[in-house]
Design a protein around this motif. Structure first.
Motif, mmCIF file in Angstrom:
data_model
loop_
_atom_site.group_PDB
_atom_site.id
_atom_site.type_symbol
_atom_site.label_atom_id
_atom_site.label_comp_id
_atom_site.label_asym_id
_atom_site.label_seq_id
_atom_site.Cartn_x
_atom_site.Cartn_y
_atom_site.Cartn_z
ATOM 1 N N MET A 56 -40.768 14.692 -32.028
ATOM 2 C CA MET A 56 -41.156 13.274 -31.989
ATOM 3 C C MET A 56 -40.005 12.373 -32.457
ATOM 4 O O MET A 56 -39.844 11.252 -31.974
ATOM 5 C CB MET A 56 -42.381 13.041 -32.885
ATOM 6 C CG MET A 56 -43.561 13.931 -32.560
ATOM 7 S SD MET A 56 -44.139 13.790 -30.853
ATOM 8 C CE MET A 56 -45.350 15.104 -30.821
ATOM 9 N N GLU A 57 -39.202 12.894 -33.367
ATOM 10 C CA GLU A 57 -38.096 12.088 -33.911
ATOM 11 C C GLU A 57 -36.981 11.879 -32.888
ATOM 12 O O GLU A 57 -36.475 10.764 -32.730
ATOM 13 C CB GLU A 57 -37.524 12.780 -35.155
ATOM 14 C CG GLU A 57 -36.283 12.090 -35.713
ATOM 15 C CD GLU A 57 -35.556 12.945 -36.734
ATOM 16 O OE1 GLU A 57 -34.362 12.670 -36.973
ATOM 17 O OE2 GLU A 57 -36.171 13.876 -37.292
ATOM 18 N N ILE A 58 -36.582 12.949 -32.187
ATOM 19 C CA ILE A 58 -35.415 12.842 -31.299
ATOM 20 C C ILE A 58 -35.765 12.222 -29.951
ATOM 21 O O ILE A 58 -34.878 11.821 -29.204
ATOM 22 C CB ILE A 58 -34.744 14.214 -31.089
ATOM 23 C CG1 ILE A 58 -35.711 15.222 -30.466
ATOM 24 C CG2 ILE A 58 -34.190 14.728 -32.421
ATOM 25 C CD1 ILE A 58 -35.083 16.589 -30.185
ATOM 26 N N GLU A 59 -37.040 12.155 -29.599
ATOM 27 C CA GLU A 59 -37.532 11.460 -28.412
ATOM 28 C C GLU A 59 -36.851 11.895 -27.107
ATOM 29 O O GLU A 59 -36.170 11.091 -26.443
ATOM 30 C CB GLU A 59 -37.384 9.939 -28.576
ATOM 31 C CG GLU A 59 -38.392 9.324 -29.517
ATOM 32 C CD GLU A 59 -39.808 9.307 -28.954
ATOM 33 O OE1 GLU A 59 -40.026 9.857 -27.842
ATOM 34 O OE2 GLU A 59 -40.705 8.771 -29.624
ATOM 35 N N PRO A 60 -37.027 13.144 -26.705
ATOM 36 C CA PRO A 60 -36.527 13.540 -25.382
ATOM 37 C C PRO A 60 -37.354 12.880 -24.286
ATOM 38 O O PRO A 60 -38.473 12.412 -24.528
ATOM 39 C CB PRO A 60 -36.722 15.060 -25.377
ATOM 40 C CG PRO A 60 -37.839 15.299 -26.333
ATOM 41 C CD PRO A 60 -37.712 14.245 -27.396
ATOM 42 N N ALA A 61 -36.797 12.865 -23.083
ATOM 43 C CA ALA A 61 -37.540 12.311 -21.946
ATOM 44 C C ALA A 61 -38.652 13.258 -21.518
ATOM 45 O O ALA A 61 -39.685 12.821 -21.002
ATOM 46 C CB ALA A 61 -36.595 12.057 -20.778
ATOM 47 N N ALA A 62 -38.435 14.558 -21.715
ATOM 48 C CA ALA A 62 -39.428 15.569 -21.351
ATOM 49 C C ALA A 62 -39.166 16.814 -22.183
ATOM 50 O O ALA A 62 -38.075 16.986 -22.743
ATOM 51 C CB ALA A 62 -39.363 15.896 -19.862
ATOM 52 N N LEU A 113 -46.034 4.930 -21.484
ATOM 53 C CA LEU A 113 -45.521 3.615 -21.094
ATOM 54 C C LEU A 113 -44.004 3.612 -20.995
ATOM 55 O O LEU A 113 -43.423 3.044 -20.067
ATOM 56 C CB LEU A 113 -45.988 2.568 -22.120
ATOM 57 C CG LEU A 113 -47.476 2.214 -22.080
ATOM 58 C CD1 LEU A 113 -47.825 1.284 -23.242
ATOM 59 C CD2 LEU A 113 -47.831 1.557 -20.746
ATOM 60 N N ARG A 114 -43.347 4.259 -21.962
ATOM 61 C CA ARG A 114 -41.886 4.307 -21.939
ATOM 62 C C ARG A 114 -41.381 5.046 -20.707
ATOM 63 O O ARG A 114 -40.407 4.631 -20.068
ATOM 64 C CB ARG A 114 -41.370 4.985 -23.210
ATOM 65 C CG ARG A 114 -39.850 4.922 -23.348
ATOM 66 C CD ARG A 114 -39.373 5.455 -24.681
ATOM 67 N NE ARG A 114 -39.540 6.895 -24.783
ATOM 68 C CZ ARG A 114 -40.440 7.495 -25.549
ATOM 69 N NH1 ARG A 114 -41.264 6.757 -26.297
ATOM 70 N NH2 ARG A 114 -40.543 8.808 -25.592
ATOM 71 N N TYR A 115 -42.075 6.114 -20.354
ATOM 72 C CA TYR A 115 -41.641 6.880 -19.187
ATOM 73 C C TYR A 115 -41.862 6.095 -17.901
ATOM 74 O O TYR A 115 -41.015 6.102 -17.001
ATOM 75 C CB TYR A 115 -42.383 8.221 -19.119
ATOM 76 C CG TYR A 115 -41.636 9.263 -18.325
ATOM 77 C CD1 TYR A 115 -40.761 10.141 -18.944
ATOM 78 C CD2 TYR A 115 -41.776 9.354 -16.937
ATOM 79 C CE1 TYR A 115 -40.053 11.084 -18.227
ATOM 80 C CE2 TYR A 115 -41.074 10.281 -16.209
ATOM 81 C CZ TYR A 115 -40.214 11.149 -16.861
ATOM 82 O OH TYR A 115 -39.512 12.078 -16.133
ATOM 83 N N LEU A 116 -42.985 5.421 -17.804
ATOM 84 C CA LEU A 116 -43.276 4.646 -16.593
ATOM 85 C C LEU A 116 -42.247 3.529 -16.398
ATOM 86 O O LEU A 116 -41.912 3.187 -15.257
ATOM 87 C CB LEU A 116 -44.685 4.063 -16.670
ATOM 88 C CG LEU A 116 -45.836 5.076 -16.553
ATOM 89 C CD1 LEU A 116 -47.173 4.385 -16.756
ATOM 90 C CD2 LEU A 116 -45.806 5.788 -15.198
ATOM 91 N N ARG A 117 -41.722 2.970 -17.494
ATOM 92 C CA ARG A 117 -40.726 1.902 -17.384
ATOM 93 C C ARG A 117 -39.421 2.411 -16.775
ATOM 94 O O ARG A 117 -38.612 1.622 -16.287
ATOM 95 C CB ARG A 117 -40.450 1.293 -18.760
ATOM 96 C CG ARG A 117 -41.600 0.463 -19.320
ATOM 97 C CD ARG A 117 -41.135 -0.365 -20.506
ATOM 98 N NE ARG A 117 -42.256 -0.981 -21.198
ATOM 99 C CZ ARG A 117 -42.747 -0.544 -22.352
ATOM 100 N NH1 ARG A 117 -42.210 0.508 -22.938
ATOM 101 N NH2 ARG A 117 -43.771 -1.152 -22.927
ATOM 102 N N ARG A 118 -39.189 3.726 -16.833
ATOM 103 C CA ARG A 118 -37.947 4.288 -16.296
ATOM 104 C C ARG A 118 -37.990 4.488 -14.787
ATOM 105 O O ARG A 118 -36.971 4.772 -14.165
ATOM 106 C CB ARG A 118 -37.670 5.643 -16.954
ATOM 107 C CG ARG A 118 -37.389 5.562 -18.445
ATOM 108 C CD ARG A 118 -37.308 6.957 -19.035
ATOM 109 N NE ARG A 118 -36.916 6.916 -20.441
ATOM 110 C CZ ARG A 118 -37.052 7.934 -21.281
ATOM 111 N NH1 ARG A 118 -37.578 9.061 -20.852
ATOM 112 N NH2 ARG A 118 -36.671 7.828 -22.537
#
Length: 484
Positions: free
Chosen positions: A373-379, A452-457
């Motif tokens: 959760m800290e490093i926030e990968p895309a997947a 939401l963050r992924y959809l913005r990409r």
């Protein structure tokens, strides 16, 4: 001249399997969002046997076409010999494929390559339907073998070959690795239908895969690549790679997934490739694997300019003691820094983690989930650590419990989904590991902020369709009936 069939077999579970590279560690199904890649090593073999050996070749990807055994057998009748890559997780079903082909045409010469015949050549040859096997890298061995067979010559001096001499299994000396990978022709992608393949992270179409190096400098105890390649790491030159990329662009491909264990390992070569992509205006987007601790911000900035938008990285754990026991050769802080730099540059990273590692505790796994959760990968993809034949981890298990045998009890649908003999190096029980796997996936992917963050990409209809397909398959995996 011989007629040769290079077969990528289906599986009995009717799910995609990532068996495109010869050294193994293959994954399957919904856990990897139904990714299906072209059988790159078979394309290499077929191209080399056609262009350097003068043989008639065909690559049949029965996996992506989901062909039945009877359909495969019918198509195989037209060929003198058939080559299949096999691993411990596919070996038993691959034998059923061979049996179907042999029943339709008993004279077909069957040849197995890949990690299983490399580690257990005599055991593989105990199966009467297997005529020949190759240990290690197969290109030069098959080139010499089929030349001998076409000329009616003996097989005793074909390095890397396992064969029968009057019923007795003979393992010829291993073949040295070809030092110069530039000497081989580029694999002919027209041997398969590129439109059939799917990468959930792809931005542009059509895409294809490429391999610019073989082996890995790391010595992780769970990976089959270093032992398969004798612990050696070989690279194609930047000029040779750029020549292939230009060929792919001219053939209409718009995106490339580099399948190297670590495409970025040699930073001088990496910069030469990136600079060439920019200077030649090849207009290719691309994805690659990278090891933690290799790149700096300048590298990432250049890679992005050259078309890189996604990296796959083996994080494995958020616990330093666990990483040390895995012999990853990286630190948690180096991982944190790599993700910070990539996120700053706008390059997505796919993180791979494993649960059930040697000596791992419940707190270690919870620490890994928090770190994720800290490093926030895309997947992410997360799997239960699996001991594969030929690796130090497998040998460690076998020393404690010989019942693991050749590892072929593990079927491809179980890989990374169940705890396979993990009790011999990890005290966490199977139920906990399987629950932790699903917990981590759900905590990561089912967060509204992440969605939401992924959809913005998303920048194109293709990306949207990929996300919908990948998301659907992931949900099927997360909420599947685990009793089946």
């Amino acid at each position: 001249m011989l007629s040769l069939l290079f077969l990528n077999p289906p599986n009995e579970f009717h799910e995609p399997v990532g068996r495109d590279l010869i050294y193994g560690c293959w994954c399957h199904g919904k856990r990897v969002a139904d990714m299906q890649l072209p059988p790159l090593h078979l394309l290499y073999l077929a191209t080399i046997l056609r262009e350097l050996g003068g043989h008639r070749v065909r690559v049949l990807d029965a996996l992506v076409q989901n062909l039945s055994l009877s359909a495969i057998a019918e198509q195989a009748k037209a060929f003198d010999a058939m080559v299949i890559h096999t691993s411990n997780t596919t070996f038993r079903y691959d034998l059923k494929v061979l049996a179907a082909v042999k029943a339709a045409k008993p004279g077909t010469i069957s040849i197995l390559t890949g990690p299983h015949p490399t580690v257990y050549p005599e055991l593989v040859m105990q199966e009467g339907i297997v005529d020949l096997a190759v240990q290690g890298e197969a290109e030069d061995t098959l080139l010499e073998l089929f030349g001998k067979l076409a000329g009616g010559d003996g097989l005793a001096d074909v390095a890397g070959l396992v064969w029968r001499d009057r019923g007795k299994v003979v393992s010829n000396p291993r073949r040295p690795l070809r030092p110069n990978l530039d000497e081989w022709p580029f694999p002919d992608r027209s041997l398969v239908d590129s439109s059939l393949y799917y990468n959930p992270h792809s931005r542009r179409s059509p895409f294809t895969t490429a391999l610019t190096s073989r082996g890995c400098v790391a010595r992780c105890i769970f990976c089959t690549s270093p032992p398969f390649y004798h612990g050696k790491f070989r690279q194609r030159s930047a000029a040779n790679v750029l020549a292939e990329l230009k060929t792919l662009r001219d053939q209409g491909f718009r995106e490339v997934l580099f399948r190297d264990e670590s495409f970025t390992e040699n930073r001088k070569r990496l910069r030469a490739i990136c600079s060439g992509l920019i200077e030649q205006d090849l207009d290719l987007t691309w994805i690659a694997n990278s090891r933690v601790g290799v790149l700096d911000e300048e590298d990432l900035r250049l890679m992005k300019r050259a078309g890189c938008f996604y990296l796959w990285v083996g994080v494995e754990s958020g616990s330093q003691p666990v990483l040390d026991r895995l012999r990853k050769g990286i630190t948690v802080e180096e991982t944190r820094e790599m993700f910070r730099m990539a996120n700053k540059m706008g390059i997505n990273i796919h993180a791979h983690l494993m649960f059930g590692n040697p000596g791992e505790t419940k707190e270690d796994i919870l620490q890994s989930i928090r770190f994720l959760m800290e490093i926030e990968p895309a997947a992410v993809d997360i799997g239960i650590t699996t001991p594969f034949p030929g690796t130090p981890l497998f040998e460690q298990v076998k020393a404690k419990n010989p019942q693991i045998g050749d590892g072929s009890e593990l079927q491809i649908d179980q890989v990374h989904n169940i705890a396979f003999f993990s009790r011999h190096y990890c005290e966490l029980d199977e139920e906990f590991l399987e629950n932790a796997l699903l917990l981590a996936y759900r905590r990561f992917y089912l967060r509204p902020a992440y969605v939401l963050r992924y959809l913005r990409r998303i920048r194109s209809l293709r990306q949207l369709l990929n996300v919908v397909r990948a998301g659907f398959n992931l949900l099927l995996y997360l909420f599947r009936d685990r009793r089946n």
